[in-house]
Write a protein that holds these residues in place. Structure first.
Motif, PDB file in Angstrom:
ATOM      1  N   TRP A 148       0.814  -1.207   0.000  1.00  0.00           N
ATOM      2  CA  TRP A 148       0.000   0.000   0.000  1.00  0.00           C
ATOM      3  C   TRP A 148       0.851   1.263   0.000  1.00  0.00           C
ATOM      4  CZ3 TRP A 148      -5.180   0.947  -0.496  1.00  0.00           C
ATOM      5  CH2 TRP A 148      -5.995  -0.194  -0.594  1.00  0.00           C
ATOM      6  N   TYR A 152       0.460   4.258  -2.652  1.00  0.00           N
ATOM      7  CA  TYR A 152       0.307   5.647  -2.234  1.00  0.00           C
ATOM      8  C   TYR A 152       1.444   6.554  -2.707  1.00  0.00           C
ATOM      9  CZ  TYR A 152      -3.311   4.098   1.067  1.00  0.00           C
ATOM     10  OH  TYR A 152      -4.434   3.577   1.637  1.00  0.00           O
ATOM     11  N   PHE A 172      -1.387  11.151   0.131  1.00  0.00           N
ATOM     12  CA  PHE A 172      -1.790  10.126   1.091  1.00  0.00           C
ATOM     13  C   PHE A 172      -0.941  10.136   2.354  1.00  0.00           C
ATOM     14  CE2 PHE A 172      -3.316   8.522  -2.982  1.00  0.00           C
ATOM     15  CZ  PHE A 172      -4.624   8.182  -2.667  1.00  0.00           C
ATOM     16  N   TYR A 173       0.166  10.874   2.349  1.00  0.00           N
ATOM     17  CA  TYR A 173       1.031  10.938   3.518  1.00  0.00           C
ATOM     18  C   TYR A 173       0.873  12.234   4.290  1.00  0.00           C
ATOM     19  CZ  TYR A 173       3.259   6.953   1.284  1.00  0.00           C
ATOM     20  OH  TYR A 173       3.502   5.733   0.712  1.00  0.00           O
ATOM     21  N   SER A 181      -5.308   6.664   4.899  1.00  0.00           N
ATOM     22  CA  SER A 181      -4.385   5.745   4.222  1.00  0.00           C
ATOM     23  C   SER A 181      -4.210   4.466   5.020  1.00  0.00           C
ATOM     24  CB  SER A 181      -3.033   6.436   4.011  1.00  0.00           C
ATOM     25  OG  SER A 181      -3.182   7.627   3.266  1.00  0.00           O
TER      26      SER A 181
END
Length: 315
Positions: A148, A152, A172-173, A181
């Motif tokens: 994942w 991402y 996503f971070y 996420s």
């Protein structure tokens, strides 16, 4: 043999061979089968918890500006008092609990929907779909997190490019997206396992009840809502309690996400991460032990409260 022989008292020094009863034999066999579990429980749970409790009552003190070495002193409940006043620890606990209030219902709802869909398809098709739904759970947690994280990635992953084509620019971070996420990852991994437990509970529901409901004109949605879901309530309680225990001990996923987003995923992002860094980064093993004991008590208390509330309607 005469009645006099039967009534004759035993002579001193003589013994009779007593054959163990079948209850005794069964109890011994049962103890033999359960012995590996109790040994594992003793060495994996009881002894570590006892050692952590012992260490939590001590503190290593440095003397002579560190030149004189470190001594281990008994401090009583000082470490636990420090835990109660540690805002970072309780902040991480609240952060995880708020996340659990959203992620666990979503995951269990998805697992329930998957189990209900499997229950209405033909048996030979159910076996195929069941295996497909369970594949994410069979993947090790570290590997799943790495998969994942690749998805991402803004440079390598396909999700960013796909969203860009529809005009959505997602990081996503970022701090606003990091829980989403991780929630996607945890739901993808855990939905299949919970689905299997719920689906197993559905198989114990008498099929005659479904036929009777259909004869009365009930549709599949009505049968699922009025018959199937009430029958699998105990399975939902079990999966919910296991999910709460796992969520309060979440560690692998945020630790890996910290490698790419250290400003967002801090050292005290979750309770287990704080314990880990206290023990192996700050070398404060005694305080880490006290944190572990308090976390274990919180996990037990939250699980007990959830179990009692979930089963209150069944009494």
């Amino acid at each position: 043999m005469t009645s006099e022989t039967l009534l004759e008292p035993r002579r001193p020094g003589t013994t009779r061979n007593r054959v163990p009863s079948w209850r005794t034999i069964r109890a011994v066999k049962g103890a033999g089968f359960s012995a590996p579990f109790f040994l594992g429980f003793l060495f994996v749970f009881v002894i570590p918890v006892g050692y952590a409790l012992y260490e939590s009552f001590y503190q290593k003190q440095t003397s002579g500006l560190g030149i004189g070495g470190r001594t281990k002193e008994f401090v009583g409940f000082d470490n636990f008092s420090r835990v109660l006043e540690d805002g970072a620890f309780w902040g991480s606990m609240g952060r995880v609990l708020l996340f659990a209030l959203v992620q666990i219902p979503v995951m269990l709802g998805l697992a329930l929907a998957m189990a209900l869909m499997l229950d209405v398809v033909r048996r030979h098709l159910a076996h195929r779909f069941r295996f497909s739904f369970l594949v994410p759970y069979m993947i090790p947690g570290i590997v799943a997190a790495l998969i994942w994280m690749y998805l991402y990635s803004p440079r390598l992953g396909p999700l960013t490019d796909i969203l860009d084509t529809v005009g959505i620019h997602a990081n996503f971070y970022a701090s606003s997206m990091i829980w989403i996420s991780m929630g996607n990852l945890l739901t993808w991994v855990g939905a299949g396992f919970n689905m299997l437990i719920i689906y197993g509970a559905l198989q114990s529901v008498p099929r005659e009840m479904f036929d009777a409901a259909r004869m009365d004109g009930a549709g599949e949605l009505r049968i699922a809502w009025s018959i199937k879901i009430p029958y699998v309530r105990s399975a939902l309680v079990l999966t919910g309690m296991l999910s709460i225990i796992h969520m309060l001990q979440i560690f692998n996923e945020p630790l890996l996400f910290r490698q790419v987003a250290p400003q967002t995923v801090t050292k005290d992002f979750t309770p287990i991460m704080m314990i880990y860094y206290q023990a192996f980064d700050s070398s404060d093993y005694n305080y880490a032990a006290a944190l572990s004991i308090v976390l274990a008590l919180v996990v037990g208390a939250v699980s007990a409260v959830f179990y009692n509330l979930a089963n209150r309607g069944q009494k």
